[in-house]
Design a protein around this motif. Structure first.
Motif, PDB file in Angstrom:
ATOM      1  N   SER A 100       1.567   4.423   6.690  1.00 49.04           N
ATOM      2  CA  SER A 100       0.518   5.430   6.485  1.00 49.04           C
ATOM      3  C   SER A 100       0.964   6.760   7.061  1.00 49.04           C
ATOM      4  O   SER A 100       1.625   6.805   8.086  1.00 49.04           O
ATOM      5  CB  SER A 100      -0.787   4.981   7.149  1.00 49.04           C
ATOM      6  N   SER A 124       0.093   5.261   0.214  1.00 50.85           N
ATOM      7  CA  SER A 124      -0.932   6.295   0.325  1.00 50.85           C
ATOM      8  C   SER A 124      -0.333   7.695   0.449  1.00 50.85           C
ATOM      9  O   SER A 124      -1.044   8.645   0.753  1.00 50.85           O
ATOM     10  CB  SER A 124      -1.851   6.018   1.519  1.00 50.85           C
ATOM     11  N   SER A 125       0.982   7.814   0.219  1.00 48.18           N
ATOM     12  CA  SER A 125       1.610   9.133   0.170  1.00 48.18           C
ATOM     13  C   SER A 125       2.996   8.997  -0.438  1.00 48.18           C
ATOM     14  O   SER A 125       3.533   7.893  -0.552  1.00 48.18           O
ATOM     15  CB  SER A 125       1.718   9.768   1.560  1.00 48.18           C
ATOM     16  N   ASN A 128      -2.477   3.704  -3.203  1.00 51.09           N
ATOM     17  CA  ASN A 128      -3.212   2.990  -2.160  1.00 51.09           C
ATOM     18  C   ASN A 128      -2.982   1.496  -2.388  1.00 51.09           C
ATOM     19  O   ASN A 128      -1.844   1.057  -2.425  1.00 51.09           O
ATOM     20  CB  ASN A 128      -4.685   3.391  -2.155  1.00 51.09           C
ATOM     21  N   ASN A 179       0.844  -1.177   0.000  1.00 48.16           N
ATOM     22  CA  ASN A 179       0.000   0.000   0.000  1.00 48.16           C
ATOM     23  C   ASN A 179       0.890   1.240   0.000  1.00 48.16           C
ATOM     24  O   ASN A 179       1.843   1.317   0.769  1.00 48.16           O
ATOM     25  CB  ASN A 179      -0.914   0.006   1.235  1.00 48.16           C
ATOM     26  N   SER A 182      -1.801  11.879  -1.178  1.00 47.95           N
ATOM     27  CA  SER A 182      -2.464  11.292  -0.013  1.00 47.95           C
ATOM     28  C   SER A 182      -3.349  10.164  -0.503  1.00 47.95           C
ATOM     29  O   SER A 182      -3.455   9.932  -1.718  1.00 47.95           O
ATOM     30  CB  SER A 182      -3.300  12.336   0.733  1.00 47.95           C
ATOM     31  N   LYS A 183      -4.031   9.480   0.416  1.00 40.04           N
ATOM     32  CA  LYS A 183      -4.907   8.395  -0.021  1.00 40.04           C
ATOM     33  C   LYS A 183      -6.071   8.911  -0.864  1.00 40.04           C
ATOM     34  O   LYS A 183      -6.668   8.172  -1.641  1.00 40.04           O
ATOM     35  CB  LYS A 183      -5.446   7.623   1.193  1.00 40.04           C
ATOM     36  N   ASP A 184      -6.367  10.214  -0.724  1.00 36.39           N
ATOM     37  CA  ASP A 184      -7.488  10.794  -1.453  1.00 36.39           C
ATOM     38  C   ASP A 184      -7.064  11.568  -2.692  1.00 36.39           C
ATOM     39  O   ASP A 184      -7.911  11.878  -3.536  1.00 36.39           O
ATOM     40  CB  ASP A 184      -8.276  11.749  -0.542  1.00 36.39           C
TER      41      ASP A 184
END
Length: 408
Positions: free
Chosen positions: A408, A6-7, A150, A4, A205-207
Motif C-alpha cells: 500500500s 492500489s497504486s 484494489n 491487491n 490510488s485506491k480512489d
C-alpha cells in the motif's frame, strides 16, 4: 500474498510475466502485421533481455515477493484433473475461432496432455494432429490481459483478433487458478461487442483510476469498466482520450507514473492536449461526468497534490518522437521513485537525471543489491536494461508486467 494493487508505484510484491519462447520465432515477415508486430524478433536475445529484467525485479523486491510465469499458471489449469478449466478453454476456443473448424478436433483437444495443450494454446501447433492456429507472440505483454484495481480484477477484451487466445487464457487463470482465488468474487467484465485492454488502465490510488480511450479501448468498453469500478470501491475514474494510432496504442505508451508526484509523459499526446479528460464519479447511483482542462490538472485535483511531468525524450521534439516509439514513456515502477525502462532511451534517462534520479544500469543495480536487501525510499533510481529485441514488439517494461500485488 494479498492480492491487491492500489497504486502504480507501491513496492512490487507479486507480478505475472511471460518470458518469450518459440512463439516469437514462429512470426515470419508475412505474418508480422497480422500478429501486430512491427518487426521479427530474435528469440534467444529477447529471452535473455527479459530474464535480465526479471533479475532486476528480484533484486528490488522484498524477500517474500514473487514472480509468476504465466505459462506455469496455465499449465496448472490444464492438468488432467482440471476438467472444468480444460473444457472451458476448448469450448471458448471453438466459439471464438469459428473459421478454424476446431469443433472437428474437440475430443483430441480435451485429451491432450497438459504440455501439449499449453503448446497449442501459445504456439498454435500440436504433434497429435495437423491442425494449426497462428502463434500468440503478444503474450509477452501480460499487462494487456487484465488489470488488478484494489481487490478487483478487470478482465480485458481484445480489440484485435490476433490476441483473442491470450485474453481467453487470462480468463481461465482468473476463474480457475488458486493463486487468483482471492479476486474471483470481484471479477469485472465487459460485453462482447466492447473492447478494453490493460495497457489503458492505470491505478493512481485506491480512489482514482485512469482509463485511456485509445486504438484498443472503445468508448463503451471504457464506460462499462468505469461503472464497474465506481460500484466496487473506486471513487473517481479519469477517462483520457488519446490519439487512435499505432504509436500510442495504449495510455501507458505515452504516460506512466514514476513516483508519488512524478510522471513520464509524451508531450504531444499529453501536455499539449486540452479538454481530453473527463472526470467520472458516482453520485446517488448515477455516473456524473465533468470535462477537465488537462490531465495534469485533473490528477492534481483528484490526488490533492502537485505533479511534475517529465518529458520522454527530453526537450528535443525529434527525440521525444524517437524515444516514445521505443517505449521511453513506458516505465515500470518497482517502488516509489524506483523505475525500470529500456536503456536505449538515453535522452529520457538524462531527463530523469535532471529531476534527481540516479541513473544506473541493470548489472550495477543487481550487483549492488544481490547480497544486501534493497530498501526503497532513500533515493530515486532509474534502472536501464537492454531491450533491443524486446522493443521490436512495441512494448516496454510496463507492457510486459501484470502486477497482482503491491504494498500500500
Amino acid at each position: 500474498m494479498k492480492l491487491n494493487v492500489s497504486s502504480e508505484i507501491g513496492r512490487l510484491q507479486g507480478v505475472i510475466v511471460h518470458t518469450p519462447g518459440r512463439e516469437v520465432s514462429l512470426v515470419n515477415p508475412e505474418l508480422k502485421d497480422e500478429l501486430l508486430f512491427d518487426d521479427i524478433v530474435f528469440e534467444e536475445d529477447a529471452r535473455r533481455e527479459h530474464l535480465d529484467m526479471l533479475d532486476i525485479f528480484r533484486a528490488a523486491m522484498s524477500a517474500d515477493g514473487q514472480i509468476f510465469e504465466i505459462t506455469d499458471l496455465i499449465r496448472d489449469c490444464f492438468q488432467m484433473d482440471q476438467q472444468e478449466a480444460r473444457a472451458f478453454f476448448v469450448e471458448q476456443l471453438i466459439k471464438r475461432y469459428p473459421q478454424g473448424n476446431l469443433h472437428t478436433v474437440k475430443k483430441e483437444l480435451l485429451t491432450l496432455p497438459p504440455d501439449e495443450l499449453l503448446r497449442f494454446a501459445i504456439e498454435g501447433t500440436t504433434a497429435k494432429r495437423n491442425f494449426i492456429l497462428n502463434p500468440t507472440p503478444n503474450l509477452l505483454f501480460t499487462r494487456d490481459l487484465a488489470a488488478v484495481v484494489n481487490n478487483n480484477v478487470l478482465l480485458s477484451r481484445p480489440a484485435k483478433v490476433a490476441r483473442i487466445r491470450e485474453f481467453l487464457l487470462m480468463e481461465i487463470l482468473v476463474r480457475y487458478h488458486p493463486l487468483l482465488a482471492g479476486l474471483q468474487p470481484n471479477i469485472l467484465t465487459i460485453a462482447e461487442q466492447e473492447t478494453i485492454e490493460g495497457g489503458d488502465v492505470l491505478v493512481a490510488s485506491k480512489d482514482l483510476t485512469l482509463i485511456g480511450m485509445s486504438e484498443r479501448t472503445s468508448f463503451s468498453g471504457l464506460m462499462t469498466a468505469a461503472e464497474g469500478l465506481l460500484s466496487n470501491g473506486v471513487k473517481t475514474v479519469l477517462a483520457v482520450d488519446i490519439p487512435k494510432q499505432r504509436s500510442s496504442m495504449h495510455l501507458d505508451t505515452i504516460f506512466t507514473f514514476a513516483s508519488r508526484d512524478e510522471c513520464l509523459v509524451f508531450p504531444p499526446a499529453i501536455t499539449e492536449r486540452e479538454k481530453n479528460v473527463v472526470r467520472l464519479s458516482n453520485e446517488n447511483g448515477a455516473v456524473n461526468a465533468e470535462v477537465m482542462p488537462s490531465l495534469k490538472q485533473a490528477l492534481e485535483e483528484c490526488m490533492e497534490h502537485s505533479f511534475t511531468f517529465i518529458n520522454c525524450g527530453g526537450e528535443s521534439r525529434t527525440n521525444q518522437f524517437r524515444e516514445q516509439w521505443t517505449d521511453g514513456a513506458n516505465v515500470f515502477a518497482l517502488a516509489p521513485g524506483v523505475i525500470v525502462g529500456y536503456e536505449r532511451n538515453t535522452n529520457t534517462f538524462n531527463a530523469l537525471k535532471e529531476h534527481g534520479y540516479e541513473v544506473i544500469n541493470q548489472f550495477n543495480f543487481i550487483e549492488e543489491y544481490q547480497d544486501s536487501p534493497f530498501e526503497p525510499g532513500s533515493k530515486k533510481i532509474a534502472i536501464g536494461f537492454e531491450g533491443n529485441e524486446l522493443c521490436r514488439g512495441r512494448g516496454g517494461a510496463r507492457c510486459m508486467t501484470l502486477p497482482i500485488s503491491r504494498e500500500s
